[in-house]
Motif scaffolding. Structure first.
Motif, short mmCIF file in Angstrom:
data_model
loop_
_atom_site.label_atom_id
_atom_site.label_comp_id
_atom_site.label_asym_id
_atom_site.label_seq_id
_atom_site.Cartn_x
_atom_site.Cartn_y
_atom_site.Cartn_z
N ARG A 30 -5.43 -13.58 11.44
CA ARG A 30 -5.88 -12.97 12.66
C ARG A 30 -5.67 -13.35 13.90
O ARG A 30 -5.42 -12.62 14.73
N LEU A 33 -2.17 -12.32 14.56
CA LEU A 33 -2.00 -10.87 15.01
C LEU A 33 -2.43 -10.84 16.49
O LEU A 33 -1.86 -10.24 17.28
N GLY A 61 -0.38 -1.15 16.14
CA GLY A 61 -1.47 -1.51 15.11
C GLY A 61 -1.75 -0.35 13.87
O GLY A 61 -0.91 0.46 13.81
N TYR A 91 4.36 -6.00 14.37
CA TYR A 91 2.91 -6.24 14.64
C TYR A 91 2.32 -5.19 13.77
O TYR A 91 1.22 -5.57 12.91
N GLU A 95 -0.53 -6.04 10.74
CA GLU A 95 -2.05 -5.64 10.58
C GLU A 95 -2.07 -4.91 9.23
O GLU A 95 -3.03 -4.99 8.65
N TYR A 98 -2.40 -7.46 6.66
CA TYR A 98 -3.43 -8.17 6.78
C TYR A 98 -4.80 -7.16 6.53
O TYR A 98 -5.72 -7.51 5.48
N ASN A 99 -4.83 -5.99 6.64
CA ASN A 99 -5.91 -5.18 6.31
C ASN A 99 -6.03 -4.97 4.47
O ASN A 99 -7.04 -5.07 4.06
#
Length: 134
Positions: A30, A33, A61, A91, A95, A98-99
């Motif tokens: 996080r 990011l 994002g 990026y 993201e 990451y999600n």
């Protein structure tokens, strides 16, 4: 019975350590990011807005439900090499990863693209009204 208790305690410690590593990994991911997003915004803020035609809205994002987190002004003609656009796309991919990796939940509200960008006091500003650039 003692062996069972020792095994149970060992298993508990291992699971606790794994959970801690996951939390630290998520925090670290996080933070990266956040740093990437700020780097993108810093690059954009360093470019003076002199001609609205040089700019366009760009998605940035990824929401967990899909779609962009937000839109930012993108200096299309200034970014001839495409390096800034590559960073924006990188990026967005990170993201999205990451999600998925951390099972992130977000609102599923669709973010619509602004109509365009206008220059105000040398800064790019997104607009949605029908009036367009000044």
């Amino acid at each position: 019975m003692k062996r069972f208790l020792m095994l149970l305690m060992t298993l508990g410690i291992v699971l606790a350590c794994e959970k801690s590593e996951t939390s630290n990994g998520q925090e670290s991911d996080r933070e990266r990011l956040i740093e990437m997003r700020q780097e993108i915004l810093d690059q954009i803020n360093a470019i003076p807005c002199e001609n609205e035609k040089d700019w366009r809205p760009q998605a940035l994002g990824s929401k967990a439900c899909g779609g962009p987190q937000e839109y930012i002004p993108y200096p299309e003609t200034v970014d001839e090499s495409g390096e800034l656009l590559d960073l924006i796309e990188k990026y967005t991919r990170r993201e999205e990863e990451y999600n998925k990796k951390y099972n992130i939940i977000s609102d599923c509200r669709a973010i619509t693209s602004p109509k365009g960008v206008r220059c105000e006091d040398g800064k790019p500003v997104l607009y949605n009204d029908e009036m367009g650039p000044h």
